[in-house]
Design a protein around this motif. Structure first.
Motif, mmCIF file in Angstrom:
data_model
loop_
_atom_site.group_PDB
_atom_site.id
_atom_site.type_symbol
_atom_site.label_atom_id
_atom_site.label_comp_id
_atom_site.label_asym_id
_atom_site.label_seq_id
_atom_site.Cartn_x
_atom_site.Cartn_y
_atom_site.Cartn_z
ATOM 1 N N ALA A 120 -66.534 -31.644 84.656
ATOM 2 C CA ALA A 120 -65.321 -32.332 84.218
ATOM 3 C C ALA A 120 -64.156 -31.376 84.394
ATOM 4 N N VAL A 121 -63.143 -31.823 85.119
ATOM 5 C CA VAL A 121 -61.938 -31.031 85.336
ATOM 6 C C VAL A 121 -60.789 -31.805 84.719
ATOM 7 N N LEU A 176 -65.833 -35.426 87.374
ATOM 8 C CA LEU A 176 -64.846 -36.209 86.636
ATOM 9 C C LEU A 176 -63.535 -35.451 86.680
ATOM 10 N N LEU A 177 -62.499 -36.106 87.213
ATOM 11 C CA LEU A 177 -61.158 -35.519 87.285
ATOM 12 C C LEU A 177 -60.241 -36.320 86.371
ATOM 13 N N ILE A 178 -59.548 -35.637 85.464
ATOM 14 C CA ILE A 178 -58.619 -36.313 84.560
ATOM 15 C C ILE A 178 -57.305 -35.562 84.559
ATOM 16 N N ARG A 197 -69.815 -40.087 93.987
ATOM 17 C CA ARG A 197 -70.196 -38.873 93.281
ATOM 18 C C ARG A 197 -69.292 -38.526 92.109
ATOM 19 N N GLY A 198 -68.213 -39.264 91.929
ATOM 20 C CA GLY A 198 -67.338 -38.899 90.832
ATOM 21 C C GLY A 198 -66.292 -39.942 90.525
ATOM 22 N N LEU A 199 -65.415 -39.573 89.616
ATOM 23 C CA LEU A 199 -64.412 -40.480 89.100
ATOM 24 C C LEU A 199 -63.129 -39.707 88.828
ATOM 25 N N ALA A 200 -61.996 -40.353 89.098
ATOM 26 C CA ALA A 200 -60.686 -39.784 88.772
ATOM 27 C C ALA A 200 -59.956 -40.765 87.867
#
Length: 178
Positions: A22-23, A49-51, A149-152
């Motif tokens: 998580a970033v 996970l990018l937030i 592979r991920g979420l923003a």
């Protein structure tokens, strides 16, 4: 603060034992070596996970752009329908996905839009506008990152009490954890 070589070594060491990263609002830009390490982590099955939040300073695009994602320097607002403040937007339109399963309506409290080569998972209605784009279009505050592979996500506040319990925000958080 760590210097770049220490930071790179620590990231590589920690990701060897992790299955997700998580970033959230990174203060320092990611170096090319760090981005390469994250990409290798994803290639081995890791999740990302990018937030980011448009009201807080961050260097998330230094990592996100490798995966076809750009967090825009805007905030989304809706002067027709909102929760207490025009910047507190409702999102009701979702692309079917495990991450959006069970969501009918969520609230983002300081959301920015995200441009992506991957599909958007949540998108705004015709009454929601961007502070930097004059035309009416759907904006994406939540998109896939790096394929599947991920979420923003362009908002941090939905994770924080009491906003985490508004509408289906808790379900979104549960889906992220699952």
């Amino acid at each position: 603060r760590l210097d770049l070589s220490e930071r790179t070594e620590l990231l590589e060491e920690r990701l060897r034992q992790a299955n997700s990263l998580a970033v959230i609002l990174p203060e320092e830009p990611y170096s090319r070596a760090e981005v390469d390490i994250v990409e290798k982590f994803l290639d081995k099955g890791g999740r990302l996970l990018l937030i980011a939040d448009p009201t807080r300073s961050h260097q998330i695009n230094s990592l996100a752009e490798r995966f076809g994602i750009t967090f825009q320097p805007d905030y989304l607002y809706n002067t027709t329908e909102y929760d207490l403040n025009f910047q507190n937007i409702f999102v009701r339109d979702f692309r079917p996905d495990l991450l959006t399963q069970g969501l009918n309506q969520i609230a983002f409290y300081v959301a920015g839009s995200i441009k992506s080569s991957s599909p958007g998972l949540a998108y705004t209605d015709g009454n929601t506008h961007s502070s930097i784009v004059e035309r009416i279009e759907p904006f994406f505050p939540m998109v896939k990152a790096g394929g599947d592979r991920g979420l923003a996500i362009g908002d941090l506040t939905f994770l924080v009490p009491p906003q985490n319990a508004i509408l289906a925000n808790d379900r979104l958080i549960s889906n992220l954890a699952g």
